[in-house]
Write a protein that holds these residues in place. Structure first.
Motif, PDB file in Angstrom:
ATOM      1  N   HIS A   1       8.474  25.910   5.576  1.00 55.26           N
ATOM      2  CA  HIS A   1       8.624  25.508   4.186  1.00 55.26           C
ATOM      3  C   HIS A   1       9.745  24.486   4.040  1.00 55.26           C
ATOM      4  CE1 HIS A   1       6.037  28.664   2.317  1.00 55.26           C
ATOM      5  NE2 HIS A   1       6.269  29.251   3.490  1.00 55.26           N
ATOM      6  N   PRO A   2       9.702  23.669   2.999  1.00 54.51           N
ATOM      7  CA  PRO A   2      10.791  22.710   2.760  1.00 54.51           C
ATOM      8  C   PRO A   2      12.135  23.422   2.642  1.00 54.51           C
ATOM      9  CG  PRO A   2       8.911  22.225   1.352  1.00 54.51           C
ATOM     10  CD  PRO A   2       8.614  23.536   2.001  1.00 54.51           C
ATOM     11  N   GLY A   3      13.157  22.836   3.243  1.00 58.23           N
ATOM     12  CA  GLY A   3      14.488  23.413   3.196  1.00 58.23           C
ATOM     13  C   GLY A   3      14.725  24.502   4.218  1.00 58.23           C
ATOM     14  N   LYS A   4      13.754  24.718   5.119  1.00 59.71           N
ATOM     15  CA  LYS A   4      13.868  25.774   6.122  1.00 59.71           C
ATOM     16  C   LYS A   4      13.900  25.175   7.526  1.00 59.71           C
ATOM     17  CE  LYS A   4      13.312  28.844   2.833  1.00 59.71           C
ATOM     18  NZ  LYS A   4      14.411  29.721   2.403  1.00 59.71           N
ATOM     19  N   ALA A   5      14.177  26.040   8.484  1.00 58.74           N
ATOM     20  CA  ALA A   5      14.169  25.641   9.888  1.00 58.74           C
ATOM     21  C   ALA A   5      13.370  26.668  10.673  1.00 58.74           C
ATOM     22  CB  ALA A   5      15.591  25.546  10.436  1.00 58.74           C
TER      23      ALA A   5
ATOM     24  N   SER B   1       6.634   9.732  -2.695  1.00 57.66           N
ATOM     25  CA  SER B   1       5.451   8.937  -2.994  1.00 57.66           C
ATOM     26  C   SER B   1       4.278   9.314  -2.101  1.00 57.66           C
ATOM     27  CB  SER B   1       5.763   7.443  -2.814  1.00 57.66           C
ATOM     28  OG  SER B   1       6.138   7.188  -1.471  1.00 57.66           O
ATOM     29  N   SER B   2       4.404  10.417  -1.338  1.00 61.37           N
ATOM     30  CA  SER B   2       3.355  10.796  -0.404  1.00 61.37           C
ATOM     31  C   SER B   2       2.133  11.336  -1.122  1.00 61.37           C
ATOM     32  CB  SER B   2       3.879  11.865   0.563  1.00 61.37           C
ATOM     33  OG  SER B   2       2.849  12.330   1.378  1.00 61.37           O
ATOM     34  N   LEU B   3       0.968  11.027  -0.547  1.00 63.78           N
ATOM     35  CA  LEU B   3      -0.281  11.542  -1.090  1.00 63.78           C
ATOM     36  C   LEU B   3      -0.899  12.594  -0.177  1.00 63.78           C
ATOM     37  CD1 LEU B   3      -1.858   8.214  -2.332  1.00 63.78           C
ATOM     38  CD2 LEU B   3      -0.651   9.924  -3.674  1.00 63.78           C
ATOM     39  N   VAL B   4      -0.261  12.900   0.944  1.00 67.54           N
ATOM     40  CA  VAL B   4      -0.830  13.869   1.870  1.00 67.54           C
ATOM     41  C   VAL B   4       0.027  15.123   2.002  1.00 67.54           C
ATOM     42  CG1 VAL B   4      -2.006  12.111   3.204  1.00 67.54           C
ATOM     43  CG2 VAL B   4       0.307  12.780   3.852  1.00 67.54           C
ATOM     44  N   ILE B   5       1.152  15.156   1.304  1.00 71.46           N
ATOM     45  CA  ILE B   5       2.005  16.330   1.398  1.00 71.46           C
ATOM     46  C   ILE B   5       2.471  16.758   0.022  1.00 71.46           C
ATOM     47  CG2 ILE B   5       4.082  14.918   1.802  1.00 71.46           C
ATOM     48  CD1 ILE B   5       5.103  17.257   3.528  1.00 71.46           C
ATOM     49  N   ASP B   6       2.453  18.044  -0.175  1.00 70.48           N
ATOM     50  CA  ASP B   6       2.978  18.638  -1.389  1.00 70.48           C
ATOM     51  C   ASP B   6       4.270  19.349  -1.015  1.00 70.48           C
ATOM     52  OD1 ASP B   6       3.604  20.020  -3.656  1.00 70.48           O
ATOM     53  OD2 ASP B   6       1.582  20.808  -4.000  1.00 70.48           O
ATOM     54  N   HIS B   7       5.389  18.865  -1.533  1.00 65.33           N
ATOM     55  CA  HIS B   7       6.689  19.418  -1.155  1.00 65.33           C
ATOM     56  C   HIS B   7       6.912  20.822  -1.669  1.00 65.33           C
ATOM     57  CE1 HIS B   7       8.913  15.849   0.575  1.00 65.33           C
ATOM     58  NE2 HIS B   7       7.768  15.313   0.182  1.00 65.33           N
ATOM     59  N   ARG B   8       5.975  21.345  -2.418  1.00 66.02           N
ATOM     60  CA  ARG B   8       6.101  22.712  -2.905  1.00 66.02           C
ATOM     61  C   ARG B   8       5.405  23.707  -1.986  1.00 66.02           C
ATOM     62  NH1 ARG B   8       3.643  20.911  -8.557  1.00 66.02           N
ATOM     63  NH2 ARG B   8       2.368  19.864  -6.976  1.00 66.02           N
ATOM     64  N   THR B   9       4.669  23.226  -1.009  1.00 67.05           N
ATOM     65  CA  THR B   9       3.939  24.103  -0.101  1.00 67.05           C
ATOM     66  C   THR B   9       4.471  23.977   1.310  1.00 67.05           C
ATOM     67  OG1 THR B   9       2.253  22.412   0.317  1.00 67.05           O
ATOM     68  CG2 THR B   9       1.865  23.912  -1.522  1.00 67.05           C
ATOM     69  N   ALA B  10       3.871  24.758   2.211  1.00 69.11           N
ATOM     70  CA  ALA B  10       4.331  24.798   3.591  1.00 69.11           C
ATOM     71  C   ALA B  10       3.478  23.913   4.478  1.00 69.11           C
ATOM     72  CB  ALA B  10       4.292  26.237   4.098  1.00 69.11           C
ATOM     73  N   ALA B  11       3.986  23.684   5.684  1.00 67.79           N
ATOM     74  CA  ALA B  11       3.254  22.921   6.695  1.00 67.79           C
ATOM     75  C   ALA B  11       3.134  23.772   7.949  1.00 67.79           C
ATOM     76  CB  ALA B  11       3.969  21.615   7.008  1.00 67.79           C
ATOM     77  N   GLU B  12       2.045  23.599   8.653  1.00 62.25           N
ATOM     78  CA  GLU B  12       1.853  24.306   9.912  1.00 62.25           C
ATOM     79  C   GLU B  12       2.528  23.522  11.036  1.00 62.25           C
ATOM     80  OE1 GLU B  12      -1.647  25.377  13.147  1.00 62.25           O
ATOM     81  OE2 GLU B  12      -2.210  24.718  11.123  1.00 62.25           O
ATOM     82  N   VAL B  13       3.218  24.241  11.902  1.00 65.51           N
ATOM     83  CA  VAL B  13       3.842  23.636  13.072  1.00 65.51           C
ATOM     84  C   VAL B  13       2.999  24.006  14.293  1.00 65.51           C
ATOM     85  CG1 VAL B  13       5.943  23.393  14.443  1.00 65.51           C
ATOM     86  CG2 VAL B  13       6.093  23.942  12.008  1.00 65.51           C
ATOM     87  N   ARG B  14       2.564  23.007  15.031  1.00 65.30           N
ATOM     88  CA  ARG B  14       1.750  23.244  16.225  1.00 65.30           C
ATOM     89  C   ARG B  14       2.072  22.196  17.277  1.00 65.30           C
ATOM     90  NH1 ARG B  14      -1.741  19.126  16.453  1.00 65.30           N
ATOM     91  NH2 ARG B  14      -2.827  18.319  14.605  1.00 65.30           N
ATOM     92  N   TYR B  15       1.440  22.359  18.443  1.00 67.81           N
ATOM     93  CA  TYR B  15       1.615  21.378  19.503  1.00 67.81           C
ATOM     94  C   TYR B  15       0.856  20.096  19.194  1.00 67.81           C
ATOM     95  CZ  TYR B  15       3.884  24.456  22.856  1.00 67.81           C
ATOM     96  OH  TYR B  15       4.783  25.257  23.500  1.00 67.81           O
ATOM     97  N   MET B  16       1.345  19.010  19.773  1.00 67.41           N
ATOM     98  CA  MET B  16       0.655  17.738  19.639  1.00 67.41           C
ATOM     99  C   MET B  16      -0.616  17.758  20.480  1.00 67.41           C
ATOM    100  SD  MET B  16       2.181  13.926  20.346  1.00 67.41           S
ATOM    101  CE  MET B  16       1.338  12.476  19.731  1.00 67.41           C
ATOM    102  N   ALA B  17      -1.699  17.285  19.889  1.00 61.12           N
ATOM    103  CA  ALA B  17      -2.983  17.222  20.580  1.00 61.12           C
ATOM    104  C   ALA B  17      -3.372  15.770  20.815  1.00 61.12           C
ATOM    105  CB  ALA B  17      -4.053  17.934  19.750  1.00 61.12           C
TER     106      ALA B  17
END
Length: 641
Positions: free
Chosen positions: A491-495, A515-531
């Motif tokens: 989540h934003p603001g976390k490590a 100004s991003s259209l692909v990220i919502d700073h109110r939600t989380a992002a998945e962390v995974r390996y690069m493919a």
């Protein structure tokens, strides 16, 4: 009547029931005897120390025994020997130190010697209200005492997993109290027991060296791996390895110190107990001195191998920020490096910090076979697991000033002085069985001692049953590696700490600037390996003329059409420029090492950032990635002096 030993009384703080064990500060003015009931693994108490005497189920007061049989004990000799061992560890009385305490004679003797050492000499610790500053006792009761045979077998199965758990408790308490050093009361008799145990398990000479005199334990805490912090770990020191069990009793007796005898120490359900009782029947001076000389020779071999391996690491290994290692094969000369040293070197390089779920070795690009690249395997299954630090990044715990670097540097200076020459190392080419034969051949142990050790080894080997494959498969089924879930999202603001190697930190920025259209700073992002699809996406993004086809439009009912169009144009242009720059950085990273890089994607699977190479879909998305393996290359400081 007031005694002369250490004591504890029960004044507890209700707020401190957070982790296991009991924390006790050790006093110098020793007052009244009081009993203390040990807490279990799920409790922590702050205890005010007042008396002298510790009890649990049974209390032994050797002051009264001394009235019947006086034993002349030279405490000054013990204190001087203890002081020398502490100096070899790099420790001085003003350093903050914790002591692992069970209440038995070993740990109580350690408490007595530590308290005396802390309060004596030019560097003596200050005292206030009867307490020694910078000295903390951590008492852990595993609650493993069992009276019935059935309970004993249950306890035996549990205890194999309890050792590591105990050290996790010690680490947590030391971190909470900003202490860098932990003393443990293992002694020479423990080393003899461990020798027999490891012989029965087929251990090599490095394992037969026994427990290290000093070694670093590294924290598994996510918070401690935040940016700007250093995972220096905890220095575990065993200053009594040159003392015998008999010495422990004498020290307690001379100080009129009570102790606890744990009834489980007499149970044959435990391997160490069986070995201890068998060794007790072989208590001749010759046998005891020869088995310690055998251990000492193994420790010299271990010290030499460790020294050579670390030198090879310093000369031949380069650790890259992207989480892989490059070995300069030209530095390695198998004809000059003993096989055991080379094997240890390879084991250290191929440790978990670099291999995770599998190891991949290949020639380093452009090296013409002179350098070897070590990274994660590109073919093995890599579970997507992360540890999230739920504390706000801007409010992370302050790092206390650590003296551990100074202590370790001092300890290393002693280690370097006493590294044996290769001619003094006896077991460089020995297997488990050949160590005993060679020790007998060169006169370290006699025929009688050799036969007794072999008999002890054989008796214990029959108890040893390797883990069944079926049980292992059942364990895997019961504890599967899960894919990304809500608990694994950043989540934003976390490590978060990704696969024991990367600290990924998301700095939160105000939404009004995004100004991003692909990220919502109110939600989380998945962390995974690069493919592979990720760098193909970057390549397509870098050369695409119609960027609108790559990124789906995200609508916002509260925004005007013009504002949406402007933001969309700015975002796409920024993404393309970032992709072009990132591809240049990616070229410097070998293909085999790319897959281990962490990336963030949104809920639709769209790539948001690859912080290791600088790609980000939005200037407001500030995510950093630092390579911080839990266990550093080489495993940290250790000493087998």
């Amino acid at each position: 009547m007031a005694g002369a030993g250490l004591g504890f009384s029960s004044s507890l703080s209700a707020q401190s029931r957070a982790t296991a064990g009991i924390m006790v500060r050790i006093p110098v003015p020793l007052l009244k005897r009081r009993k203390l009931k040990f807490a279990g693994l799920n409790e922590v108490f702050r205890i005010r120390v007042a008396g002298c005497g510790v009890s649990s189920t049974r209390l032994y007061n050797c002051g009264s025994c001394a009235a019947e049989e006086r034993v002349s004990v030279d405490m000054e000799r013990y204190k001087e020997a203890f002081g020398r061992r502490m100096a070899v560890a790099g420790l001085k009385p003003h350093h903050s130190i914790a002591v692992g305490v069970s209440g038995g004679p070993d740990s109580m003797a350690l408490c007595l010697l530590t308290a005396a050492w802390k309060t004596d000499g030019p560097y003596a610790a200050s005292q206030s209200d009867g307490y020694v500053d910078g000295l903390l006792a951590i008492i852990v009761d595993h609650r493993l005492r069992a009276e019935s045979k059935e309970e004993a077998h249950i306890v035996s199965r549990r205890v194999s997993k309890m050792g590591a758990f105990r050290y996790q408790i010690f680490q947590k308490v030391c971190i909470q109290h900003q202490i860098d050093v932990l003393l443990i009361a293992h002694h020479a008799d423990d080393q003899a027991e461990l020798l027999i145990l490891r012989l029965s398990r087929g251990s090599g000479v490095l394992g037969l060296a026994g427990m290290a005199f000093a070694s670093q334990l590294f924290s598994t805490s996510t918070v401690l791996h935040n940016e700007g912090s250093n995972n220096k770990g905890l220095l575990l020191v065993r200053p009594l390895l040159h003392f015998s069990k008999e010495d422990m009793y004498k020290i307690c007796q001379a100080s009129n110190q009570d102790w606890v005898e744990d009834p489980t120490n007499r149970s044959p359900a435990y391997a160490r107990n069986r070995i201890r009782m068998s060794l007790g029947n072989l208590s001749s001076y010759t046998f005891q001195s020869e088995i310690q000389e055998l251990i000492s020779s193994c420790r010299k071999t271990r010290a030499y191998v460790d020294h050579m391996s670390n030198e090879l690491i310093d000369q031949a290994v380069n650790i890259m920020d992207q989480g892989y290692a490059v070995i300069d094969l030209m530095v390695l000369s198998p004809s000059k490096v003993p096989d055991m040293c080379l094997s240890k070197f390879i084991a250290l390089v191929l440790q978990t910090s670099f291999t995770v779920a599998g190891c991949y070795l290949c020639p380093s690009p452009g090296s013409r076979g002179t350098k070897l690249l070590v990274c994660c395997s590109v073919n093995c299954h890599l579970p997507s697991t992360i540890e999230v630090n739920n504390s706000d990044f801007d409010r992370e715990q302050k790092q206390y000033p650590s003296m551990l670097d100074e202590i370790i540097a001092e300890g290393k200076s002693y280690v370097d002085q006493f590294v044996p020459d290769v001619v003094d190392v006896k077991f460089l080419d020995m297997t488990c069985q050949s160590v005993l034969a060679e020790a007998k051949r060169i006169g370290i142990i006699s025929e009688s001692t050799h036969n007794n050790i072999t008999l002890l080894e054989r008796n214990e080997t029959k108890y040893f049953k390797p883990e069944n494959k079926v049980h292992l498969e059942q364990e895997i089924i019961e504890n599967p590696s899960t894919s990304a879930s809500e608990s694994e999202l950043l989540h934003p603001g976390k490590a978060c700490y990704f696969m024991d190697r990367f600290m990924v930190t998301w700095n939160e920025r105000p939404l009004s600037y995004c100004s991003s259209l692909v990220i919502d700073h109110r939600t989380a992002a998945e962390v995974r390996y690069m493919a592979e699809s990720d760098w193909l996406y970057l390549a397509k993004l870098a050369r695409c003329k119609n960027l609108h086809d790559l990124v789906p439009q995200i609508t916002d009912a509260d925004s005007e059409v013009e504002q949406i169009a402007r933001k969309r144009k700015q975002s796409l242009e920024y993404m393309q420029l970032s992709a072009i720059k990132s591809l240049q950085s990616l070229k410097s990273i070998p293909v085999a090492a790319r897959r281990s890089l962490p990336v963030l994607v949104n809920h639709e699977g769209i790539l948001l950032t690859i912080p290791s190479i600088g790609f980000q879909c939005c200037p407001c998305l500030i995510v950093s990635c630092a390579f911080r393996p839990r266990l550093p290359l080489g495993g940290g400081h250790s000493s087998f002096l």
